[in-house]
Scaffold this active site. Structure first.
Site, PDB file in Angstrom:
ATOM      1  N   CYS A   2      -4.100  18.563 -11.251  1.00  0.00           N
ATOM      2  CA  CYS A   2      -3.395  19.817 -11.045  1.00  0.00           C
ATOM      3  C   CYS A   2      -4.335  20.916 -10.579  1.00  0.00           C
ATOM      4  O   CYS A   2      -5.529  20.701 -10.376  1.00  0.00           O
ATOM      5  CB  CYS A   2      -2.729  20.245 -12.352  1.00  0.00           C
ATOM      6  SG  CYS A   2      -1.788  18.940 -13.158  1.00  0.00           S
ATOM      7  N   ASP A  99      -0.821  13.287 -21.617  1.00  0.00           N
ATOM      8  CA  ASP A  99      -2.138  13.515 -22.214  1.00  0.00           C
ATOM      9  C   ASP A  99      -2.378  15.004 -22.429  1.00  0.00           C
ATOM     10  O   ASP A  99      -3.252  15.388 -23.205  1.00  0.00           O
ATOM     11  CB  ASP A  99      -3.249  12.890 -21.361  1.00  0.00           C
ATOM     12  CG  ASP A  99      -3.301  13.431 -19.943  1.00  0.00           C
ATOM     13  OD1 ASP A  99      -2.281  13.969 -19.469  1.00  0.00           O
ATOM     14  OD2 ASP A  99      -4.350  13.292 -19.286  1.00  0.00           O
ATOM     15  N   ILE A 289     -11.844   2.970   6.420  1.00  0.00           N
ATOM     16  CA  ILE A 289     -11.986   3.701   7.676  1.00  0.00           C
ATOM     17  C   ILE A 289     -12.778   2.890   8.680  1.00  0.00           C
ATOM     18  O   ILE A 289     -13.561   2.012   8.335  1.00  0.00           O
ATOM     19  CB  ILE A 289     -12.693   5.061   7.462  1.00  0.00           C
ATOM     20  CG1 ILE A 289     -14.058   4.842   6.793  1.00  0.00           C
ATOM     21  CG2 ILE A 289     -11.824   6.019   6.683  1.00  0.00           C
ATOM     22  CD1 ILE A 289     -14.925   6.071   6.776  1.00  0.00           C
ATOM     23  N   SER A 368     -12.150   5.496  -6.638  1.00  0.00           N
ATOM     24  CA  SER A 368     -13.310   5.583  -5.746  1.00  0.00           C
ATOM     25  C   SER A 368     -14.545   5.019  -6.433  1.00  0.00           C
ATOM     26  O   SER A 368     -14.704   5.131  -7.650  1.00  0.00           O
ATOM     27  CB  SER A 368     -13.559   7.051  -5.360  1.00  0.00           C
ATOM     28  OG  SER A 368     -14.846   7.223  -4.801  1.00  0.00           O
ATOM     29  N   GLY A 369     -15.439   4.443  -5.637  1.00  0.00           N
ATOM     30  CA  GLY A 369     -16.709   3.922  -6.147  1.00  0.00           C
ATOM     31  C   GLY A 369     -17.792   4.976  -6.272  1.00  0.00           C
ATOM     32  O   GLY A 369     -18.965   4.637  -6.476  1.00  0.00           O
TER      33      GLY A 369
END
EC number: 6.3.5.4
Length: 642
Positions: A2, A99, A289, A368-369
């Site tokens: 958010c 949460d 990509i 994501s890594g």
């Protein structure tokens, strides 16, 4: 995920909070809310923009108010189920499954003592109607941002700096020390802010505004302490099961009531996470990509797409491929606006386009890594600095001869670039330097002399301050492990200042949440319990993570050469962006203001064009800095001079 905002004893606080919240609309298109309460001779207002991920019903709406506490919260708690169970056993009755409600009740029960118990990414503000106190807090590792500005006894805060700038009607002044730091690093360290009055709440900390006007600060988690604890575990021979820790973190990060997808570059980090995620969500989508064939050839870029396709096929992943062509540079002004501060990493564009494509497909959450390279010594700079220690043992006459030979070699011709020559020149630029200086020089844009030559001479003292800050951070530990000293500095500076910053801004610009399972408190603890000689072995980096990954990945994926999440900048600079660079040199705001020196900038352009030096990254960052500065100073009525 958010956007949060608010004011505390700020003049016209209701109107200001609404304006702050409106600027953050892209962070939360699923809902908006505001809370107001009187406070002596003033008021407190909390604003919220919602991106609904967990508990999509109205019981998850914010600001959340219950029994005298009001909370506006940006984040995800991956241990919320355990905290909910503990609180319920103590008699807490929950209205919904969010949460947010767990955090609110944890705060009611434990106050600031709840913060080190939270496992996730977060920034929040909580107001206590009974005491009149407002507390701001940020997660341990700086995944989620929180900007604030204080004037007198008043305070405003927001998830993005642009919101503070927008509501102060141009009264915020650019901090030229932050711009100097940005030129050095190509990003602004978390300890600095691009506008003078504004600041970033540091990772692992909180700030309390009291009703009597006092402001208190505290730190509840310190990465340096975690690294020291890890060293002691390593000395005691208590090695973590890294594979189990990473798998457990990945599983927790998939907690969601909406679809989850992954970034998949074809490199180790994203391939490992994608393979693990596919175990828990068969048929998961992944996004990758690619670039034009002529660009990848000119840049001599590895074929990451081939590996991404292999991983997708092996694990039944639904792969989506996005090609990034030079016209994407039309996004430059928009991206500098979204990034809040001058960040010169083209990976921000990649992230934005991937997240935009995922959002169009109905995906709100991406894994994501990010973070594995910083924690497990996976960057080329880590290996290069280890090799530099060996290089320094080579007789000096041989080193001088090698340096002269490499200096004469071109980094590119009109038809192609020479990646190995670029690496060699970069390596020799720092290989003879002392440890901290070499490490800084291995990933920053300029040495001290080059930076002084590029900017207003009156800023020489600022340059020294910026360099001293890096040295102080690097030396702020008693680790006896060179590799882990580098990892600690990266985790304190490079990770929050660059990678987490552009990931948050770029993804939220596309109304998408990116989660980072490697940047998790338990993974971090495990990472610093691994000695440096298990992270870099021979000429291989990130070895301990590669060993863990082979439990699920084939060796040819786990041990492949490092992939890239960047862009073919040399190709773009030599062709598509050349006119734009000329415009910035000849008539740019930074040059005309005196901040940048036209002659020095022109020399960079000339040397890059000749193919003798590679300044493509430097010039790309000058473009981002120029566009950011134009936006930051336009319409303010202030002098543009330094």
């Amino acid at each position: 995920m958010c956007g949060i905002a608010g004011t505390y004893r700020w003049p016209d606080g209701k109107v200001v909070t609404d304006r702050l919240t409106d600027v953050l609309a892209h962070r939360g298109p699923d809902g908006a809310g505001r809370y107001s309460h009187s406070l002596g001779d003033g008021e407190v207002h909390l604003g919220h923009r919602r991106l609904a991920i967990i508990d999509l019903s109205g019981t998850g709406a914010q600001p959340m108010v219950s029994d005298g506490l009001a909370l506006t919260y940006n984040g995800e708690l991956y241990n919320a189920p355990e905290l909910r169970t503990e609180l319920a056993s103590a008699g807490v009755r929950f209205r919904g499954t969010s949460d947010t409600e767990v955090l609110l009740e944890a705060w009611r029960r434990w106050g600031t003592d709840c913060l080190p118990r939270l496992r996730g990414m977060f920034a929040f503000a909580v107001f206590d109607e009974r005491t009149g106190e407002l507390v701001l807090a940020r997660d341990q590792l700086g995944i989620k941002p929180l900007f604030l500005l204080r004037r007198g006894t008043g305070l405003m805060f927001a998830s993005e700096l642009k919101a503070l700038a927008a509501v102060t009607d141009g009264s915020l002044e650019v901090d030229h020390a932050a711009l100097v730091a940005s030129l050095l690093y190509y990003w602004v360290p978390d300890s600095r802010c691009a506008f003078r009055e504004a600041e970033k709440l540091p990772p692992g900390s909180w700030l309390r505004c009291r009703a009597d006007g006092r402001v208190e600060r505290g730190t509840y988690w310190n990465l340096r302490d975690i690294a020291h604890e890890g060293r002691e575990l390593a000395r005691a021979g208590e090695q973590p099961d890294l594979g189990a820790v990473v798998e457990e973190s990945t599983r927790r990060h998939m907690l969601s009531d909406v679809p989850v997808a992954t970034f998949l570059s074809g490199g180790l980090d994203s391939s490992y996470l994608t393979a693990l995620a596919a175990r828990h969500q068969p048929g998961i989508s992944a996004y990758t990509i690619g670039f034009r064939a002529e660009d990848t050839k000119f840049e001599a870029m590895p074929d990451d797409l081939r590996y991404a396709r292999q991983v997708a096929e092996r694990y039944g992943v639904d792969l989506h491929e996005i090609e990034i062509a030079p016209q994407v540079t039309d996004l430059l002004p928009r991206m500098t606006h979204h990034l809040d501060e001058p960040i010169g990493d083209p990976a921000a564009i990649n992230t934005y386009l991937i997240c935009s494509a995922a959002r169009e497909a109905g995906v709100k959450v991406m894994l994501s890594g990010m973070g594995a390279d910083e924690l497990f010594a996976g960057y080329r700079k880590h290996l290069a600095n280890v090799l530099a220690l060996r290089y320094q043992r080579v007789p000096r006459p041989l080193r001088r001869g090698l340096s002269r030979t490499v200096d004469r070699l071109p980094v590119a011709t009109s038809r192609r670039g020479y990646r190995s020559v670029r690496f060699a020149k970069r390596f020799l630029s720092f290989a003879d330097l002392p440890e901290e200086t070499a490490f800084r020089r291995s990933y920053t844009m300029y040495d001290r002399g080059e930076l002084l030559a590029l900017i207003d001479p009156d800023l020489a003292g600022t340059v020294d301050d910026v360099l001293t800050e890096h040295a102080d951070t690097y030396q702020d530990n008693d680790l006896d492990d060179f590799v882990n000293r580098m990892c600690l500095t990266d985790a304190r500076m490079f990770l929050p200042g660059l990678n987490l910053a552009y990931t948050d801004r770029s993804s939220m610009a596309a109304s998408t949440e990116v989660r980072v399972p490697y940047v998790d408190v338990e993974v971090v603890k495990a990472a610093f319990a691994v000695p440096g000689d298990r992270k870099i072995v021979g000429r291989q980096g990130k070895v301990v993570l590669k060993e863990a990954a082979t439990s699920i990945l084939p060796r040819e994926i786990a041990y492949r050469p490092k992939g890239l999440f960047s862009a073919p900048l040399r190709a773009w600079m030599s062709r598509d962006l050349a006119p734009l660079v000329r415009e910035v040199v000849n008539d740019g705001v930074l040059v005309n203001s005196g901040f940048l020196r036209r002659d020095a900038l022109a020399r960079l352009v000339a040397e890059d064009a000749s193919g003798q030096r590679d300044f493509s990254k430097h010039l790309w960052h000058v473009l981002t800095l120029e566009y950011w500065y134009r936006g930051a100073t336009s319409g303010s009525g202030r002098s543009q001079s330094v």
